[in-house]
Design a protein around this motif. Structure first.
Motif, PDB file in Angstrom:
ATOM      1  N   ALA A 210       0.735  -1.217   0.082  1.00  0.00           N
ATOM      2  CA  ALA A 210       0.057  -0.036  -0.160  1.00  0.00           C
ATOM      3  C   ALA A 210       1.012   1.255  -0.036  1.00  0.00           C
ATOM      4  O   ALA A 210       1.868   1.159   0.355  1.00  0.00           O
ATOM      5  N   VAL A 211       0.409   2.250  -0.776  1.00  0.00           N
ATOM      6  CA  VAL A 211       0.960   3.631  -0.565  1.00  0.00           C
ATOM      7  C   VAL A 211      -0.091   4.573   0.230  1.00  0.00           C
ATOM      8  O   VAL A 211      -1.431   4.492   0.184  1.00  0.00           O
ATOM      9  N   TYR A 212       0.544   5.396   1.136  1.00  0.00           N
ATOM     10  CA  TYR A 212      -0.380   6.268   1.863  1.00  0.00           C
ATOM     11  C   TYR A 212       0.176   7.810   1.397  1.00  0.00           C
ATOM     12  O   TYR A 212       1.148   7.991   1.971  1.00  0.00           O
ATOM     13  N   LEU A 213      -0.606   8.352   0.782  1.00  0.00           N
ATOM     14  CA  LEU A 213      -0.324   9.879   0.348  1.00  0.00           C
ATOM     15  C   LEU A 213      -0.648  10.695   1.430  1.00  0.00           C
ATOM     16  O   LEU A 213      -1.811  10.836   1.917  1.00  0.00           O
ATOM     17  N   ASN A 214       0.154  11.549   1.581  1.00  0.00           N
ATOM     18  CA  ASN A 214       0.303  12.745   2.740  1.00  0.00           C
ATOM     19  C   ASN A 214      -0.871  13.883   2.242  1.00  0.00           C
ATOM     20  O   ASN A 214      -0.311  14.488   1.238  1.00  0.00           O
ATOM     21  N   ARG A 215      -1.921  13.975   3.125  1.00  0.00           N
ATOM     22  CA  ARG A 215      -2.741  14.957   2.738  1.00  0.00           C
ATOM     23  C   ARG A 215      -2.458  16.348   2.863  1.00  0.00           C
ATOM     24  O   ARG A 215      -2.928  17.477   2.627  1.00  0.00           O
ATOM     25  N   GLY A 216      -1.250  16.506   4.107  1.00  0.00           N
ATOM     26  CA  GLY A 216      -0.954  17.661   4.367  1.00  0.00           C
ATOM     27  C   GLY A 216      -1.817  18.312   5.640  1.00  0.00           C
ATOM     28  O   GLY A 216      -1.216  19.300   6.159  1.00  0.00           O
ATOM     29  N   ASN A 217      -2.715  17.591   6.100  1.00  0.00           N
ATOM     30  CA  ASN A 217      -3.443  17.991   7.283  1.00  0.00           C
ATOM     31  C   ASN A 217      -3.271  17.019   8.264  1.00  0.00           C
ATOM     32  O   ASN A 217      -4.165  16.976   9.246  1.00  0.00           O
ATOM     33  N   GLY A 218      -1.983  16.103   8.391  1.00  0.00           N
ATOM     34  CA  GLY A 218      -1.770  15.212   9.331  1.00  0.00           C
ATOM     35  C   GLY A 218      -2.644  13.888   9.265  1.00  0.00           C
ATOM     36  O   GLY A 218      -2.241  12.880   9.970  1.00  0.00           O
ATOM     37  N   THR A 219      -3.305  13.563   7.912  1.00  0.00           N
ATOM     38  CA  THR A 219      -3.811  12.405   7.735  1.00  0.00           C
ATOM     39  C   THR A 219      -3.348  11.873   6.378  1.00  0.00           C
ATOM     40  O   THR A 219      -2.712  12.578   5.425  1.00  0.00           O
ATOM     41  N   PHE A 220      -3.509  10.542   5.958  1.00  0.00           N
ATOM     42  CA  PHE A 220      -3.009  10.163   4.802  1.00  0.00           C
ATOM     43  C   PHE A 220      -4.096   9.359   4.113  1.00  0.00           C
ATOM     44  O   PHE A 220      -5.212   8.796   4.656  1.00  0.00           O
ATOM     45  N   GLU A 221      -3.924   9.461   2.771  1.00  0.00           N
ATOM     46  CA  GLU A 221      -5.011   8.666   1.791  1.00  0.00           C
ATOM     47  C   GLU A 221      -4.390   7.539   1.373  1.00  0.00           C
ATOM     48  O   GLU A 221      -3.314   6.943   0.819  1.00  0.00           O
TER      49      GLU A 221
END
Length: 562
Positions: free
Chosen positions: A266-277
């Motif tokens: 899995a890849v978790y993209l950093n949304r920049g608000n402290g959470t990941f997609e």
């Protein structure tokens, strides 16, 4: 060296002297005078990959005991913990972990290194307090991690409370929230003594509710580390074996790649608000992901991901009796369909990864574990070496798949080399690192087996005229700047982008010193981008040395002997 220029993103054109040399070379080619010209056009003389076993001579003597159930706990972790310019090694998997200090290319055990209760599963060097000294996280099964503070080259317990973990395999670190300090991600697996993964028998089966353990993200605050419950990184209970913080889509934020056993990676993209997609990587990654090795493989500036898996070529077995023995021994893997080999996930620049292992010629790697994508012959492109598990011998007269897998970059693909001809030996390998332990400008290799002697291989194949440049990006305190990106231009293969990471992999951690081969190039240009957006270009940086890169300039740490 020319003065650095602030804000530049490119590099200056080659000088008139170099253009003249190229014109002369082309003229000689057209006239049929080929001798030596091909070498000059490709960046230097012919290079080879070759090793010499130097375990006893190096002093890095350590015995693992195979005590870790399932995947093992036998690893090697690199850091210059005493800041003397020589990279040191922590070895794990024996009766107790051992820290080896590198004294001018010879290792000696640090008798003052602390002891720990319970079995140590893994470790991570990272500078959590930003003082320029690499601290050490020690992970234990069914226990609280121990965070050791590095006080001027001596480790002492920090007193930080991280809470109990169940089955941690390793950790990675970066400033994921952009507040200027290093945060921590611990990835966990499942305990084979108590069960099997939900995806044990299912091919191409995305298991949403797995039965492993969730990965744990810790935010570095002024008051210590706090668990982050709602980041999106801890939502699933996986059997994770490796993970990397890396900016995959070029937005300056640290994303995460996770290799999962018996499930999709899995890849978790950093949304920049402290959470990941979360973006599960379906299809070919639905196997047995064991490593998370990051590098710009195709030279397009985006970071790609190599993951070891399992390749069991039973169709090559002509001995029917042996075939039946192998089928019975590994029937559970064969039934699962997860025996189709490594993945080379090429990044399109936006974080979308596509498997190109077949095109690159790296699919067939036996039972792979830790890996290193590095330039072993200093010819300007990255080669590949990875550890293998010594249990899948197909033919006793041909131990190919029980040796470390060695691939040399050859144009647009890799050539699978005979490792035994390069003096590598059989290992039931787990952890593996490449680093320049003797500080001669080429990358050596250390392998930790499941049950046996940690082995040191000195790189002896690089010619005297094949140079390199090693570098580390640091802040004013000397702390490594994770997420900084350095584009090296002027070598034989054009340019390559190197992202400064903590260097973690399966039961392994490479040093924070990055290495690029430059062939015969005497100078290169460095375009550096810091996580805060600052960009600098340093022109005509001399090669054949290790340098420290700061916003103030480039400083030579050591110059290699010719």
């Amino acid at each position: 060296m020319s003065p650095p220029r602030t804000g530049a993103t490119g590099v200056r054109p080659r000088t008139r002297t170099r253009l003249a040399a190229l014109s002369l070379a082309l003229l000689l080619l057209s006239s049929g005078c080929l001798g030596g010209v091909a070498d000059s056009l490709s960046g230097g003389p012919e290079t080879t990959i070759d090793f010499r076993e130097r375990t006893d001579a190096s002093g890095l003597t350590y015995q693992t005991d195979g005590g870790g159930a399932g995947n093992g706990d036998d690893g090697v972790y690199v850091a210059d913990y005493d800041r003397d310019g020589w990279q040191d090694v922590l070895a794990v998997g024996g009766e107790r972990p051992a820290l080896f200090r590198n004294d001018n290319g010879t290792f000696e055990r640090d008798a003052a290194f602390p002891t720990f209760d319970g079995a140590v599963k893994g470790a991570l060097f990272f500078d959590y307090d930003g003082d320029g000294w690499d601290d050490l996280l020690v992970l234990r099964s069914h226990a609280e991690p121990v965070l050791l503070h590095n006080d001027g080259g001596t480790f002492e317990r920090s007193g930080e409370e991280l809470g109990n973990l169940t089955y941690p395999m390793g950790a990675t670190a970066a400033d994921y929230d952009g507040d200027g300090d290093s945060d921590l991600l611990v990835y966990q697996s499942g305990d084979w003594k108590h069960g099997k993964p939900e995806g044990y028998f299912g091919l191409h089966k995305y298991v949403r509710e797995d039965n492993g353990n969730p990965n744990v993200l810790y935010e570095n605050t002024d008051d210590g580390f706090e668990r982050v419950a709602d980041s999106g990184l801890s939502d699933a209970a996986r059997w994770s074996l490796a993970a990397s913080f890396v900016d995959l889509n070029g937005d300056g934020r640290q994303d995460v790649h996770v290799a999962n056993d018996y499930n999709t990676d899995a890849v978790y993209l950093n949304r920049g608000n402290g959470t990941f997609e979360a973006r599960p990587i379906r299809g070919n990654t639905s196997r047995n992901g064991m490593s998370s090795e990051i590098a710009d493989v195709n030279g397009d500036g985006a970071q790609d991901v190599f993951t070891t898996n399992i390749y069991l070529p039973l169709d090559e077995v002509e001995d029917k009796e042996r075939y039946e023995r192998l089928r019975l021994l590994f029937g559970y893997v064969i039934k699962s369909g997860r025996t189709k080999g490594n993945t080379m996930m090429v990044n399109d620049g936006s974080g979308n990864l596509t498997d190109r292992a077949v095109a690159y010629g790296v699919r067939q790697g036996g039972w792979g574990w830790a890996a290193s994508l590095t330039d072993l012959d200093n010819d300007g492109d990255r080669d590949l070496i990875h550890a293998t598990q010594n249990v899948v011998r197909i033919d006793r007269d041909d131990p190919h798949y029980t040796l470390p897998m060695l691939f040399e970059r050859d144009g647009d693909s890799f050539e699978n080399l005979d490792a035994s001809e390069r003096n590598l030996t059989e290992h039931d390998g787990r952890g593996l690192v490449s680093f320049d332990y003797d500080r001669d400008g080429d990358m050596d290799v250390v392998i930790a087996p499941y049950d046996g002697e940690v082995t040191v291989y000195e790189n002896v194949g690089v010619g005297a005229d094949a140079d390199s440049l090693a570098f580390r990006v640091a802040d004013a305190n000397g702390s490594t700047v994770y997420g900084a990106e350095v584009t090296v231009s002027g070598g034989p293969d054009g340019s390559t982008a190197v992202q400064q990471t903590v260097g973690s992999d399966f039961l392994s951690q490479e040093g924070r010193v990055s290495h690029v081969g430059v062939g015969g190039a005497e100078t290169v240009d460095l375009a550096v981008r810091w996580p805060d957006g600052t960009e600098r270009t340093f022109e005509d940086v001399a090669t054949n040395r290790r340098v420290l890169i700061t916003k103030g300039g480039v400083e030579t740490v050591v110059e290699y002997d010719d």
